[in-house]
Design a protein around this motif. Sequence first.
Motif, PDB file in Angstrom:
ATOM      1  N   VAL A 169      12.340 -32.185 -46.995  1.00  0.00           N
ATOM      2  CA  VAL A 169      13.778 -32.351 -46.764  1.00  0.00           C
ATOM      3  C   VAL A 169      14.388 -33.661 -47.411  1.00  0.00           C
ATOM      4  CG1 VAL A 169      15.533 -32.230 -44.779  1.00  0.00           C
ATOM      5  CG2 VAL A 169      13.597 -30.881 -44.840  1.00  0.00           C
ATOM      6  N   SER A 170      13.539 -34.811 -47.131  1.00  0.00           N
ATOM      7  CA  SER A 170      13.965 -36.064 -47.413  1.00  0.00           C
ATOM      8  C   SER A 170      12.842 -36.688 -47.678  1.00  0.00           C
ATOM      9  CB  SER A 170      14.977 -36.710 -46.667  1.00  0.00           C
ATOM     10  OG  SER A 170      14.447 -36.774 -45.209  1.00  0.00           O
ATOM     11  N   LYS A 171      12.914 -38.013 -48.023  1.00  0.00           N
ATOM     12  CA  LYS A 171      11.610 -38.822 -48.450  1.00  0.00           C
ATOM     13  C   LYS A 171      10.385 -38.830 -47.310  1.00  0.00           C
ATOM     14  CE  LYS A 171      10.647 -43.413 -50.448  1.00  0.00           C
ATOM     15  NZ  LYS A 171      10.718 -44.743 -50.053  1.00  0.00           N
ATOM     16  N   ARG A 172      10.743 -38.805 -46.068  1.00  0.00           N
ATOM     17  CA  ARG A 172       9.786 -38.916 -45.011  1.00  0.00           C
ATOM     18  C   ARG A 172       9.869 -37.744 -44.193  1.00  0.00           C
ATOM     19  NH1 ARG A 172       7.132 -43.841 -44.724  1.00  0.00           N
ATOM     20  NH2 ARG A 172       7.600 -45.174 -46.217  1.00  0.00           N
ATOM     21  N   PHE A 173      10.558 -36.686 -44.438  1.00  0.00           N
ATOM     22  CA  PHE A 173      10.765 -35.643 -43.595  1.00  0.00           C
ATOM     23  C   PHE A 173      10.389 -34.210 -44.088  1.00  0.00           C
ATOM     24  CE2 PHE A 173      14.411 -32.988 -41.500  1.00  0.00           C
ATOM     25  CZ  PHE A 173      13.571 -32.039 -40.717  1.00  0.00           C
ATOM     26  N   TYR A 174       9.282 -33.726 -43.671  1.00  0.00           N
ATOM     27  CA  TYR A 174       8.860 -32.332 -44.550  1.00  0.00           C
ATOM     28  C   TYR A 174       8.879 -31.369 -43.120  1.00  0.00           C
ATOM     29  CZ  TYR A 174       6.562 -34.998 -48.038  1.00  0.00           C
ATOM     30  OH  TYR A 174       6.355 -35.998 -49.023  1.00  0.00           O
ATOM     31  N   LEU A 175       9.505 -29.926 -43.682  1.00  0.00           N
ATOM     32  CA  LEU A 175       9.502 -28.990 -42.743  1.00  0.00           C
ATOM     33  C   LEU A 175       8.592 -27.627 -43.009  1.00  0.00           C
ATOM     34  CD1 LEU A 175      11.280 -28.008 -40.147  1.00  0.00           C
ATOM     35  CD2 LEU A 175      13.018 -27.092 -41.795  1.00  0.00           C
ATOM     36  N   CYS A 176       7.930 -27.203 -42.135  1.00  0.00           N
ATOM     37  CA  CYS A 176       7.266 -26.080 -42.606  1.00  0.00           C
ATOM     38  C   CYS A 176       7.673 -25.025 -41.610  1.00  0.00           C
ATOM     39  CB  CYS A 176       5.687 -26.338 -42.122  1.00  0.00           C
ATOM     40  SG  CYS A 176       5.065 -27.800 -42.995  1.00  0.00           S
ATOM     41  N   LEU A 186       5.120 -15.024 -30.891  1.00  0.00           N
ATOM     42  CA  LEU A 186       4.125 -15.649 -31.689  1.00  0.00           C
ATOM     43  C   LEU A 186       2.792 -14.815 -31.676  1.00  0.00           C
ATOM     44  CD1 LEU A 186       4.783 -19.149 -30.201  1.00  0.00           C
ATOM     45  CD2 LEU A 186       5.278 -18.549 -32.510  1.00  0.00           C
ATOM     46  N   VAL A 187       2.215 -14.830 -33.005  1.00  0.00           N
ATOM     47  CA  VAL A 187       1.053 -14.053 -33.383  1.00  0.00           C
ATOM     48  C   VAL A 187      -0.071 -15.307 -33.965  1.00  0.00           C
ATOM     49  CG1 VAL A 187       0.245 -12.408 -34.860  1.00  0.00           C
ATOM     50  CG2 VAL A 187       2.303 -11.817 -33.824  1.00  0.00           C
ATOM     51  N   SER A 188      -1.154 -15.267 -33.594  1.00  0.00           N
ATOM     52  CA  SER A 188      -1.995 -16.194 -33.911  1.00  0.00           C
ATOM     53  C   SER A 188      -2.027 -16.466 -35.491  1.00  0.00           C
ATOM     54  CB  SER A 188      -3.507 -15.842 -33.333  1.00  0.00           C
ATOM     55  OG  SER A 188      -4.019 -14.641 -34.152  1.00  0.00           O
ATOM     56  N   SER A 189      -2.148 -15.535 -36.080  1.00  0.00           N
ATOM     57  CA  SER A 189      -2.563 -15.730 -37.755  1.00  0.00           C
ATOM     58  C   SER A 189      -1.216 -16.511 -38.311  1.00  0.00           C
ATOM     59  CB  SER A 189      -2.639 -14.268 -38.446  1.00  0.00           C
ATOM     60  OG  SER A 189      -1.903 -13.326 -37.977  1.00  0.00           O
ATOM     61  N   ARG A 190       0.034 -15.905 -37.905  1.00  0.00           N
ATOM     62  CA  ARG A 190       1.136 -16.668 -38.679  1.00  0.00           C
ATOM     63  C   ARG A 190       1.223 -18.091 -37.815  1.00  0.00           C
ATOM     64  NH1 ARG A 190       7.005 -15.474 -39.397  1.00  0.00           N
ATOM     65  NH2 ARG A 190       7.412 -15.347 -41.465  1.00  0.00           N
ATOM     66  N   VAL A 191       1.249 -18.508 -36.896  1.00  0.00           N
ATOM     67  CA  VAL A 191       1.243 -19.797 -36.333  1.00  0.00           C
ATOM     68  C   VAL A 191       0.220 -20.447 -36.787  1.00  0.00           C
ATOM     69  CG1 VAL A 191       1.145 -20.868 -34.101  1.00  0.00           C
ATOM     70  CG2 VAL A 191       1.904 -18.711 -33.932  1.00  0.00           C
ATOM     71  N   MET A 192      -0.916 -19.964 -36.958  1.00  0.00           N
ATOM     72  CA  MET A 192      -2.203 -20.875 -37.576  1.00  0.00           C
ATOM     73  C   MET A 192      -1.700 -21.159 -38.974  1.00  0.00           C
ATOM     74  SD  MET A 192      -6.230 -19.261 -37.664  1.00  0.00           S
ATOM     75  CE  MET A 192      -6.333 -19.260 -35.955  1.00  0.00           C
ATOM     76  N   LEU A 193      -1.094 -20.187 -39.660  1.00  0.00           N
ATOM     77  CA  LEU A 193      -0.762 -20.562 -41.199  1.00  0.00           C
ATOM     78  C   LEU A 193       0.242 -21.682 -41.156  1.00  0.00           C
ATOM     79  CD1 LEU A 193       1.581 -19.025 -43.103  1.00  0.00           C
ATOM     80  CD2 LEU A 193       0.411 -17.120 -42.462  1.00  0.00           C
ATOM     81  N   CYS A 194       1.350 -21.629 -40.442  1.00  0.00           N
ATOM     82  CA  CYS A 194       2.151 -22.710 -40.298  1.00  0.00           C
ATOM     83  C   CYS A 194       1.601 -24.010 -39.933  1.00  0.00           C
ATOM     84  CB  CYS A 194       3.306 -22.480 -39.205  1.00  0.00           C
ATOM     85  SG  CYS A 194       4.831 -23.589 -39.303  1.00  0.00           S
ATOM     86  N   ALA A 195       0.557 -24.055 -38.967  1.00  0.00           N
ATOM     87  CA  ALA A 195      -0.125 -24.994 -38.587  1.00  0.00           C
ATOM     88  C   ALA A 195      -0.772 -25.740 -40.079  1.00  0.00           C
ATOM     89  CB  ALA A 195      -0.950 -24.973 -37.292  1.00  0.00           C
ATOM     90  N   ALA A 196      -1.411 -24.749 -40.747  1.00  0.00           N
ATOM     91  CA  ALA A 196      -2.219 -25.258 -41.780  1.00  0.00           C
ATOM     92  C   ALA A 196      -1.312 -25.774 -42.934  1.00  0.00           C
ATOM     93  CB  ALA A 196      -2.878 -23.847 -42.549  1.00  0.00           C
TER      94      ALA A 196
END
Lengths: 64, 211
Positions: free
Chosen positions: B165-172, B185-195
Amino acid sequence: MVRINGEKVDAVGKSVAEYLNSAGYDLMRVAVELNGDIVPKAQYADTIFKDGDSVEVVSFVGGG
Amino acid sequence: MIPTKEEWIQALNDRHGIEFQEKISSTTVAVCGLGGLGSNIAIALARAGIEKLILIDFDKVDITNLHRQQYKANQIGISKAEALKYNLKEINPYLEAQIHTVRLDENNAKDILSNADIICEAFDNAEAKANIVNFVLSEMPEKYIVAASGMSGLDSANLVKTRKVSKRFYLCGDEVSDVKDGIGLVSSRVMLCAAHQAHTVLRIIANEFEV
């Protein structure tokens, strides 16, 4: 024109608060960056968009 | 047989190279919220050789967490911060985890996060997410924040992405799928966002700042 989330928007002269309200954002769930800098929530009413500004509005949804 | 600290470091050095591994092990990462996102982020980082973690969650492990969070049935009722520290120490006995069983807010965030180089936002509540991101970007502009929004349901895994989003701000996340819609929430999709979040942390450490 103001570039908001990549789109040109006719918002010159509007405050951040006015724009967010008119666009339907929930002010409790957003982060707003103006030309790369965060706009603190306390300044939403007093921060006025100028021609050529680049704005990112991030609106959070629940889940984690 | 548990490896010695020297053996542990040598194995990571062999894999990552000494220079990168020293950067990884000298970086402090804070994980704010230890649910489906935070518990998976912490485990990915611990395996990658992060040695200094700050773990924050006010809550205890509940039976309703076990379908997606990295806890075990015998940990129900224990504070998530304590349970996760225990699980991380099983992976890497030499990891240092500073735990805070508190609700992180504008009043305590500066103290708790002061030693962190990179902060992962991993809350589940949308207002809490917005609050901590606004706080860090306004009050602690020298730090990186890697946040998440939108990882619920069974939509395509490929919609979850990382955006700078900006120099020090990332959004997943996919930025739209709210936990209140659909099946939650489903484990696999949360896990991939965490990844995505853990991977962004490692890329920042490696001075790879673009996504």
